[in-house]
Design a protein around this motif. Structure first.
Motif, mmCIF file in Angstrom:
data_model
loop_
_atom_site.group_PDB
_atom_site.id
_atom_site.type_symbol
_atom_site.label_atom_id
_atom_site.label_comp_id
_atom_site.label_asym_id
_atom_site.label_seq_id
_atom_site.Cartn_x
_atom_site.Cartn_y
_atom_site.Cartn_z
ATOM 1 N N VAL A 37 45.939 -33.058 -10.675
ATOM 2 C CA VAL A 37 45.421 -33.542 -9.388
ATOM 3 C C VAL A 37 44.548 -32.482 -8.726
ATOM 4 C CG1 VAL A 37 46.090 -34.195 -7.045
ATOM 5 C CG2 VAL A 37 47.245 -35.217 -9.001
ATOM 6 N N SER A 38 45.008 -31.245 -8.688
ATOM 7 C CA SER A 38 44.257 -30.211 -7.981
ATOM 8 C C SER A 38 42.959 -29.846 -8.707
ATOM 9 C CB SER A 38 45.121 -28.970 -7.744
ATOM 10 O OG SER A 38 45.537 -28.408 -8.965
ATOM 11 N N ALA A 39 42.845 -30.164 -9.996
ATOM 12 C CA ALA A 39 41.614 -29.892 -10.728
ATOM 13 C C ALA A 39 40.521 -30.907 -10.421
ATOM 14 C CB ALA A 39 41.892 -29.888 -12.231
ATOM 15 N N HIS A 40 40.895 -32.076 -9.907
ATOM 16 C CA HIS A 40 39.920 -33.146 -9.695
ATOM 17 C C HIS A 40 39.666 -33.490 -8.239
ATOM 18 C CE1 HIS A 40 41.212 -33.780 -13.884
ATOM 19 N NE2 HIS A 40 39.918 -33.982 -14.037
ATOM 20 N N VAL A 41 40.188 -32.705 -7.323
ATOM 21 C CA VAL A 41 39.986 -33.007 -5.905
ATOM 22 C C VAL A 41 39.415 -31.782 -5.214
ATOM 23 C CG1 VAL A 41 41.855 -34.688 -5.806
ATOM 24 C CG2 VAL A 41 42.331 -32.315 -5.264
ATOM 25 N N PRO A 42 38.833 -31.978 -4.050
ATOM 26 C CA PRO A 42 38.384 -30.823 -3.270
ATOM 27 C C PRO A 42 39.582 -29.926 -2.979
ATOM 28 C CG PRO A 42 37.737 -32.888 -2.219
ATOM 29 C CD PRO A 42 38.600 -33.238 -3.374
ATOM 30 N N PRO A 43 39.334 -28.709 -2.578
ATOM 31 C CA PRO A 43 40.472 -27.816 -2.300
ATOM 32 C C PRO A 43 41.459 -28.457 -1.340
ATOM 33 C CG PRO A 43 38.394 -26.637 -2.094
ATOM 34 C CD PRO A 43 38.054 -28.088 -2.307
ATOM 35 N N LEU A 44 42.716 -28.279 -1.646
ATOM 36 C CA LEU A 44 43.757 -28.828 -0.786
ATOM 37 C C LEU A 44 43.654 -28.200 0.595
ATOM 38 C CD1 LEU A 44 46.633 -28.656 -3.381
ATOM 39 C CD2 LEU A 44 45.547 -30.728 -2.540
ATOM 40 N N ARG A 104 50.309 -34.681 6.172
ATOM 41 C CA ARG A 104 49.257 -35.414 6.896
ATOM 42 C C ARG A 104 47.870 -35.076 6.344
ATOM 43 N NH1 ARG A 104 52.581 -34.395 11.383
ATOM 44 N NH2 ARG A 104 51.465 -32.467 11.841
ATOM 45 N N ALA A 105 47.639 -33.806 6.049
ATOM 46 C CA ALA A 105 46.314 -33.367 5.605
ATOM 47 C C ALA A 105 46.028 -33.702 4.142
ATOM 48 C CB ALA A 105 46.177 -31.856 5.814
ATOM 49 N N ASN A 106 47.062 -33.875 3.342
ATOM 50 C CA ASN A 106 46.870 -34.025 1.892
ATOM 51 C C ASN A 106 47.557 -35.255 1.310
ATOM 52 O OD1 ASN A 106 45.471 -31.389 1.209
ATOM 53 N ND2 ASN A 106 47.235 -30.692 2.386
ATOM 54 N N ARG A 107 47.770 -36.241 2.121
ATOM 55 C CA ARG A 107 48.522 -37.418 1.672
ATOM 56 C C ARG A 107 47.981 -38.070 0.395
ATOM 57 N NH1 ARG A 107 51.244 -42.058 5.233
ATOM 58 N NH2 ARG A 107 51.754 -43.442 3.514
ATOM 59 N N PRO A 108 46.665 -38.277 0.245
ATOM 60 C CA PRO A 108 46.180 -38.928 -0.986
ATOM 61 C C PRO A 108 46.543 -38.145 -2.249
ATOM 62 C CG PRO A 108 44.414 -38.775 0.642
ATOM 63 C CD PRO A 108 45.564 -37.996 1.174
ATOM 64 N N TRP A 109 46.513 -36.818 -2.152
ATOM 65 C CA TRP A 109 46.802 -36.001 -3.331
ATOM 66 C C TRP A 109 48.296 -35.960 -3.620
ATOM 67 C CZ3 TRP A 109 43.258 -33.818 0.323
ATOM 68 C CH2 TRP A 109 41.924 -34.083 -0.025
ATOM 69 N N ILE A 110 49.098 -36.002 -2.574
ATOM 70 C CA ILE A 110 50.552 -36.079 -2.770
ATOM 71 C C ILE A 110 50.891 -37.390 -3.468
ATOM 72 C CG2 ILE A 110 52.792 -36.215 -1.605
ATOM 73 C CD1 ILE A 110 51.501 -34.459 0.644
ATOM 74 N N GLU A 111 50.295 -38.483 -3.001
ATOM 75 C CA GLU A 111 50.545 -39.788 -3.613
ATOM 76 C C GLU A 111 50.110 -39.806 -5.076
ATOM 77 O OE1 GLU A 111 48.631 -42.709 -1.151
ATOM 78 O OE2 GLU A 111 50.062 -42.411 0.491
ATOM 79 N N GLU A 112 48.948 -39.231 -5.369
ATOM 80 C CA GLU A 112 48.456 -39.224 -6.753
ATOM 81 C C GLU A 112 49.346 -38.360 -7.646
ATOM 82 O OE1 GLU A 112 46.189 -40.265 -10.010
ATOM 83 O OE2 GLU A 112 46.273 -41.161 -8.017
ATOM 84 N N SER A 113 49.759 -37.226 -7.158
ATOM 85 C CA SER A 113 50.637 -36.353 -7.937
ATOM 86 C C SER A 113 51.972 -37.045 -8.222
ATOM 87 C CB SER A 113 50.857 -35.040 -7.179
ATOM 88 O OG SER A 113 51.708 -34.184 -7.886
ATOM 89 N N LEU A 114 52.529 -37.670 -7.213
ATOM 90 C CA LEU A 114 53.799 -38.378 -7.370
ATOM 91 C C LEU A 114 53.644 -39.569 -8.322
ATOM 92 C CD1 LEU A 114 56.738 -38.497 -6.464
ATOM 93 C CD2 LEU A 114 55.995 -39.825 -4.483
ATOM 94 N N ALA A 115 52.538 -40.289 -8.231
ATOM 95 C CA ALA A 115 52.295 -41.425 -9.130
ATOM 96 C C ALA A 115 52.228 -40.969 -10.578
ATOM 97 C CB ALA A 115 51.002 -42.139 -8.738
ATOM 98 N N ARG A 116 51.616 -39.818 -10.814
ATOM 99 C CA ARG A 116 51.523 -39.298 -12.184
ATOM 100 C C ARG A 116 52.900 -38.908 -12.718
ATOM 101 N NH1 ARG A 116 46.173 -37.193 -13.833
ATOM 102 N NH2 ARG A 116 44.668 -38.086 -12.389
#
Length: 165
Positions: A37-44, A104-116
């Motif tokens: 996830v962190s490789a494909h998104v802007p900096p957390l 709050r600031a990183n919800r989409p990335w948390i969701e994607e990480s958890l989904a994976r």
């Protein structure tokens, strides 16, 4: 009158994947997911000078949400009591307020990480997908996992809202 036969008994699905897989296996899945996830998104977001690494916070929340620990106060307490794997817990600066702000600031990335993580746990699919969804191609299965991850993060938010009242 026709006699109905009961469906075959399904094996019980543990609420916490650590019961079947253990901390190490789940931790490997979490870190693999966080790296992807962190490789494909802007900096957390939420990088505090001298504060915890955002990837570590992402891994911490992913691990906790996948094991059923949702309230940030519960995560903070578990970390203080040494009930979480040491590599997940920042050495200092971990507070419930920081975890809420990070969520709050990183919800989409948390969701994607958890989904994976959910997508890689075979028994997790039974929690939130139907047999028909499990028969779908992997990309459709990942969509069901994303819906489940979204619900998990919503549940975490509801826990925090309820505790604040």
């Amino acid at each position: 009158m026709k006699k109905l036969t009961p469906p075959p008994a399904q094996p019980p699905v543990p609420a916490d994947p650590r019961l079947k897989w253990g901390d190490r296996a789940l931790l490997r899945l979490v870190w693999k997911s966080v790296r992807a996830v962190s490789a494909h998104v802007p900096p957390l977001r939420i990088r505090l000078p001298g504060g915890p690494d955002p990837r570590q916070l992402l891994a911490l929340l992913t691990f906790c949400y996948s094991t059923g620990i949702y309230a940030t106060e519960d995560i903070e307490y578990a970390a203080r009591q040494g009930r979480l794997p040491p590599g997940l817990v920042p050495r200092s600066g971990l507070t419930a307020d920081l975890l809420r702000a990070f969520r709050r600031a990183n919800r989409p990335w948390i969701e994607e990480s958890l989904a994976r993580v959910f997508a890689r746990l075979p028994e997790a699919a039974a929690w939130f997908t139907t047999a028909a969804e499990n028969a779908l191609p992997p990309e459709r299965h990942l969509e069901a996992c994303r819906r489940a991850a979204r619900r998990a993060v919503e549940l975490a938010t509801l826990f925090d809202t309820a505790l604040a009242d």
